[in-house]
Design a protein around this motif. Structure first.
Motif, PDB file in Angstrom:
ATOM      1  N   ILE A 227       0.830  -1.213   0.000  1.00  0.00           N
ATOM      2  CA  ILE A 227       0.000   0.000   0.000  1.00  0.00           C
ATOM      3  C   ILE A 227       0.862   1.260   0.000  1.00  0.00           C
ATOM      4  CG2 ILE A 227      -1.655   1.348   1.341  1.00  0.00           C
ATOM      5  CD1 ILE A 227      -2.912  -1.282   2.246  1.00  0.00           C
ATOM      6  N   GLY A 228       1.843   1.313   0.907  1.00  0.00           N
ATOM      7  CA  GLY A 228       2.679   2.504   1.016  1.00  0.00           C
ATOM      8  C   GLY A 228       3.419   2.838  -0.267  1.00  0.00           C
ATOM      9  N   PRO A 229       4.215   1.909  -0.834  1.00  0.00           N
ATOM     10  CA  PRO A 229       4.910   2.205  -2.090  1.00  0.00           C
ATOM     11  C   PRO A 229       3.976   2.544  -3.241  1.00  0.00           C
ATOM     12  CG  PRO A 229       5.902   0.301  -1.027  1.00  0.00           C
ATOM     13  CD  PRO A 229       4.669   0.624  -0.247  1.00  0.00           C
ATOM     14  N   VAL A 230       2.825   1.882  -3.332  1.00  0.00           N
ATOM     15  CA  VAL A 230       1.897   2.183  -4.420  1.00  0.00           C
ATOM     16  C   VAL A 230       1.339   3.601  -4.278  1.00  0.00           C
ATOM     17  CG1 VAL A 230      -0.356   1.599  -5.401  1.00  0.00           C
ATOM     18  CG2 VAL A 230       1.286  -0.216  -4.885  1.00  0.00           C
ATOM     19  N   VAL A 231       0.995   3.997  -3.057  1.00  0.00           N
ATOM     20  CA  VAL A 231       0.510   5.365  -2.833  1.00  0.00           C
ATOM     21  C   VAL A 231       1.593   6.368  -3.198  1.00  0.00           C
ATOM     22  CG1 VAL A 231      -0.189   7.026  -1.056  1.00  0.00           C
ATOM     23  CG2 VAL A 231      -1.192   4.737  -1.097  1.00  0.00           C
ATOM     24  N   PHE A 232       2.836   6.074  -2.838  1.00  0.00           N
ATOM     25  CA  PHE A 232       3.936   6.981  -3.195  1.00  0.00           C
ATOM     26  C   PHE A 232       4.069   7.104  -4.709  1.00  0.00           C
ATOM     27  CE2 PHE A 232       8.301   7.692  -4.517  1.00  0.00           C
ATOM     28  CZ  PHE A 232       8.582   8.879  -3.852  1.00  0.00           C
ATOM     29  N   LEU A 233       3.957   5.997  -5.426  1.00  0.00           N
ATOM     30  CA  LEU A 233       4.057   6.041  -6.885  1.00  0.00           C
ATOM     31  C   LEU A 233       2.934   6.886  -7.486  1.00  0.00           C
ATOM     32  CD1 LEU A 233       5.053   2.349  -7.712  1.00  0.00           C
ATOM     33  CD2 LEU A 233       6.509   4.372  -7.822  1.00  0.00           C
ATOM     34  N   ILE A 234       1.748   6.804  -6.912  1.00  0.00           N
ATOM     35  CA  ILE A 234       0.632   7.620  -7.403  1.00  0.00           C
ATOM     36  C   ILE A 234       0.929   9.098  -7.187  1.00  0.00           C
ATOM     37  CG2 ILE A 234      -1.799   8.203  -7.039  1.00  0.00           C
ATOM     38  CD1 ILE A 234      -2.254   5.244  -6.346  1.00  0.00           C
ATOM     39  N   LEU A 235       1.417   9.459  -5.995  1.00  0.00           N
ATOM     40  CA  LEU A 235       1.752  10.851  -5.717  1.00  0.00           C
ATOM     41  C   LEU A 235       2.884  11.341  -6.617  1.00  0.00           C
ATOM     42  CD1 LEU A 235       1.580  10.827  -1.807  1.00  0.00           C
ATOM     43  CD2 LEU A 235      -0.120  11.713  -3.425  1.00  0.00           C
ATOM     44  N   SER A 236       3.861  10.481  -6.853  1.00  0.00           N
ATOM     45  CA  SER A 236       4.947  10.833  -7.767  1.00  0.00           C
ATOM     46  C   SER A 236       4.411  11.088  -9.164  1.00  0.00           C
ATOM     47  CB  SER A 236       5.984   9.701  -7.800  1.00  0.00           C
ATOM     48  OG  SER A 236       6.982   9.946  -8.773  1.00  0.00           O
ATOM     49  N   GLY A 237       3.448  10.268  -9.589  1.00  0.00           N
ATOM     50  CA  GLY A 237       2.842  10.473 -10.896  1.00  0.00           C
ATOM     51  C   GLY A 237       2.131  11.804 -11.000  1.00  0.00           C
ATOM     52  N   VAL A 238       1.469  12.214  -9.905  1.00  0.00           N
ATOM     53  CA  VAL A 238       0.784  13.507  -9.907  1.00  0.00           C
ATOM     54  C   VAL A 238       1.787  14.645 -10.079  1.00  0.00           C
ATOM     55  CG1 VAL A 238      -0.554  15.099  -8.485  1.00  0.00           C
ATOM     56  CG2 VAL A 238      -1.161  12.679  -8.535  1.00  0.00           C
ATOM     57  N   VAL A 239       2.911  14.576  -9.362  1.00  0.00           N
ATOM     58  CA  VAL A 239       3.934  15.620  -9.468  1.00  0.00           C
ATOM     59  C   VAL A 239       4.485  15.699 -10.886  1.00  0.00           C
ATOM     60  CG1 VAL A 239       6.230  16.324  -8.693  1.00  0.00           C
ATOM     61  CG2 VAL A 239       4.568  15.489  -7.038  1.00  0.00           C
ATOM     62  N   VAL A 240       4.828  14.544 -11.445  1.00  0.00           N
ATOM     63  CA  VAL A 240       5.432  14.531 -12.782  1.00  0.00           C
ATOM     64  C   VAL A 240       4.428  14.964 -13.843  1.00  0.00           C
ATOM     65  CG1 VAL A 240       6.495  13.063 -14.532  1.00  0.00           C
ATOM     66  CG2 VAL A 240       7.116  12.787 -12.130  1.00  0.00           C
ATOM     67  N   MET A 241       3.180  14.547 -13.718  1.00  0.00           N
ATOM     68  CA  MET A 241       2.182  14.893 -14.729  1.00  0.00           C
ATOM     69  C   MET A 241       1.870  16.391 -14.758  1.00  0.00           C
ATOM     70  SD  MET A 241       1.480  12.295 -16.497  1.00  0.00           S
ATOM     71  CE  MET A 241       0.055  12.933 -17.368  1.00  0.00           C
ATOM     72  N   PHE A 242       2.086  17.082 -13.631  1.00  0.00           N
ATOM     73  CA  PHE A 242       1.865  18.519 -13.606  1.00  0.00           C
ATOM     74  C   PHE A 242       3.130  19.309 -13.911  1.00  0.00           C
ATOM     75  CE2 PHE A 242      -2.047  17.337 -11.494  1.00  0.00           C
ATOM     76  CZ  PHE A 242      -2.938  18.279 -11.989  1.00  0.00           C
ATOM     77  N   ASP A 243       4.171  18.616 -14.330  1.00  0.00           N
ATOM     78  CA  ASP A 243       5.412  19.280 -14.719  1.00  0.00           C
ATOM     79  C   ASP A 243       5.216  19.965 -16.067  1.00  0.00           C
ATOM     80  OD1 ASP A 243       8.039  19.995 -15.251  1.00  0.00           O
ATOM     81  OD2 ASP A 243       8.561  17.995 -15.983  1.00  0.00           O
ATOM     82  N   PRO A 244       5.463  21.268 -16.193  1.00  0.00           N
ATOM     83  CA  PRO A 244       5.251  21.959 -17.476  1.00  0.00           C
ATOM     84  C   PRO A 244       6.056  21.380 -18.623  1.00  0.00           C
ATOM     85  CG  PRO A 244       5.514  23.527 -15.699  1.00  0.00           C
ATOM     86  CD  PRO A 244       5.849  22.185 -15.122  1.00  0.00           C
ATOM     87  N   GLN A 245       7.265  20.885 -18.331  1.00  0.00           N
ATOM     88  CA  GLN A 245       8.073  20.339 -19.415  1.00  0.00           C
ATOM     89  C   GLN A 245       7.447  19.085 -20.008  1.00  0.00           C
ATOM     90  OE1 GLN A 245      12.072  19.209 -18.371  1.00  0.00           O
ATOM     91  NE2 GLN A 245      12.831  19.683 -20.404  1.00  0.00           N
ATOM     92  N   LEU A 246       6.773  18.303 -19.165  1.00  0.00           N
ATOM     93  CA  LEU A 246       6.081  17.117 -19.675  1.00  0.00           C
ATOM     94  C   LEU A 246       4.880  17.529 -20.510  1.00  0.00           C
ATOM     95  CD1 LEU A 246       5.791  14.049 -19.702  1.00  0.00           C
ATOM     96  CD2 LEU A 246       4.392  14.236 -17.653  1.00  0.00           C
ATOM     97  N   VAL A 247       4.181  18.589 -20.067  1.00  0.00           N
ATOM     98  CA  VAL A 247       3.019  19.056 -20.809  1.00  0.00           C
ATOM     99  C   VAL A 247       3.433  19.573 -22.188  1.00  0.00           C
ATOM    100  CG1 VAL A 247       1.168  20.764 -20.845  1.00  0.00           C
ATOM    101  CG2 VAL A 247       1.735  19.601 -18.719  1.00  0.00           C
ATOM    102  N   LEU A 248       4.563  20.305 -22.236  1.00  0.00           N
ATOM    103  CA  LEU A 248       5.028  20.836 -23.519  1.00  0.00           C
ATOM    104  C   LEU A 248       5.549  19.741 -24.439  1.00  0.00           C
ATOM    105  CD1 LEU A 248       6.890  24.032 -22.299  1.00  0.00           C
ATOM    106  CD2 LEU A 248       4.672  23.904 -23.420  1.00  0.00           C
ATOM    107  N   GLY A 249       6.048  18.666 -23.842  1.00  0.00           N
ATOM    108  CA  GLY A 249       6.441  17.512 -24.641  1.00  0.00           C
ATOM    109  C   GLY A 249       7.841  17.591 -25.187  1.00  0.00           C
ATOM    110  N   ASP A 250       8.188  18.664 -25.925  1.00  0.00           N
ATOM    111  CA  ASP A 250       9.485  18.716 -26.564  1.00  0.00           C
ATOM    112  C   ASP A 250      10.477  19.545 -25.775  1.00  0.00           C
ATOM    113  OD1 ASP A 250       8.438  21.193 -26.897  1.00  0.00           O
ATOM    114  OD2 ASP A 250       8.634  21.265 -29.090  1.00  0.00           O
TER     115      ASP A 250
END
Length: 297
Positions: A227-250
């Motif tokens: 449970i703990g590691p999976v929750v951490f991975l979800i939170l990490s995904g939220v941080v990375v997905m809101f990264d502007p560089q990921l949104v811009l793509g290139d």
């Protein structure tokens, strides 16, 4: 007495779930490392630490998701919590050394190769420490040739993934690196499991097993630990997905501030300032325009 080992008690469900966990966590972790390389305005230690923790948790989660489907006919299985926790710490620390080396020394061939070796060893160390955490009425033995094959697979695939992620930009490279890391993680696990044989000792009757271990199943033991590691991975995904560089793509950060350019039409041109982002690991001590002079003179 030789025990019958079954690594696929739930069929293809646990291999598929473990590969998914490996691929997603690798994508997130590698993205953090690449982010620290391509944007100098980032808080490098934060992104690298997040990448190391994400990759380490992914390695650990992949292993124990796969172990949910592990059975030895005739005997129950339990886990030593100290060694299980040690395997998680080992994965994070070893992967972190490689990540920080790439982040601070740059994506040179020597650094990428060394980081790939360390990441591969993190996978191997997590697997065999996790297997050492098994508590059962028997002895684990491994075929030496298959163990060597698991090490070579882990190091080779992890190195290729780091090279791909750091050397090429864009979605295809990120996807390819994630798939390679997924192969490194799950391939190492199942190659290591193919090397395993179990020699049973003493009594294996139902009363002995019930008295020693109760009625716990591997799933009931492992799922709470995940449970703990999976929750951490979800939170990490939220941080990375809101990264502007990921949104811009290139990675074209100049497109992040078109409104500001339009608002400054007719104002004397000033030296370009680094674009600001809303990312979690961005320095905020130099806001844009706070000390700008009055307009209209």
């Amino acid at each position: 007495m030789q025990g019958t080992v079954d690594g696929f008690a739930y069929g293809a469900v646990t291999p598929a779930a473990s590969y998914l966990a490996a691929g997603v966590s690798s994508a997130l972790g590698l993205r953090c490392v690449v982010r620290s390389l391509h944007n100098r305005q980032s808080w490098k230690p934060g992104w690298l630490a997040l990448g190391a923790a994400t990759i380490g948790c992914g390695i650990w989660t992949m292993h124990f998701v796969a172990m949910v489907g592990f059975r030895i006919q005739g005997i129950p299985i339990d886990y030593d919590l100290r060694l299980t926790s040690l395997s998680l710490a080992m994965a994070i620390v070893t992967a972190g050394v490689g990540d920080f080396a790439v982040g601070y020394r740059g994506a040179t061939p020597v650094t990428l190769t060394a980081a790939g070796v360390l990441t591969g060893l993190a996978v191997v160390g997590t697997h065999y420490t996790g297997m050492a955490a098994l508590e059962l009425n028997g002895t684990l033995k491994y075929d030496s040739l298959m163990v060597v094959a698991s090490v070579v697979l882990a190091v080779t695939a992890a190195t290729a993934a780091l090279w791909t992620a750091a050397s090429y930009r864009g979605f295809p490279a990120a996807l390819g690196a994630s798939l390679l890391m997924g192969v490194a993680l799950t391939g190492t696990h199942y190659t290591g499991m193919a090397a395993l044989s179990v020699h049973l000792r003493g009594a294996t009757d139902a009363s002995y097993m019930s008295g020693l271990y109760g009625n716990s199943s591997p799933a009931s033991i492992l799922l709470p630990l995940l449970i703990g590691p999976v929750v951490f991975l979800i939170l990490s995904g939220v941080v990375v997905m809101f990264d502007p560089q990921l949104v811009l793509g290139d990675g074209d950060w100049s497109r992040a501030t078109p409104r500001r350019r339009r608002n400054t039409a007719g104002v004397p041109e000033r030296p370009a300032q680094p674009p600001q982002t809303a990312s979690l690991f961005e320095p905020r001590d130099q806001p844009v325009g706070r000390h700008a002079g009055p307009r209209g003179h």
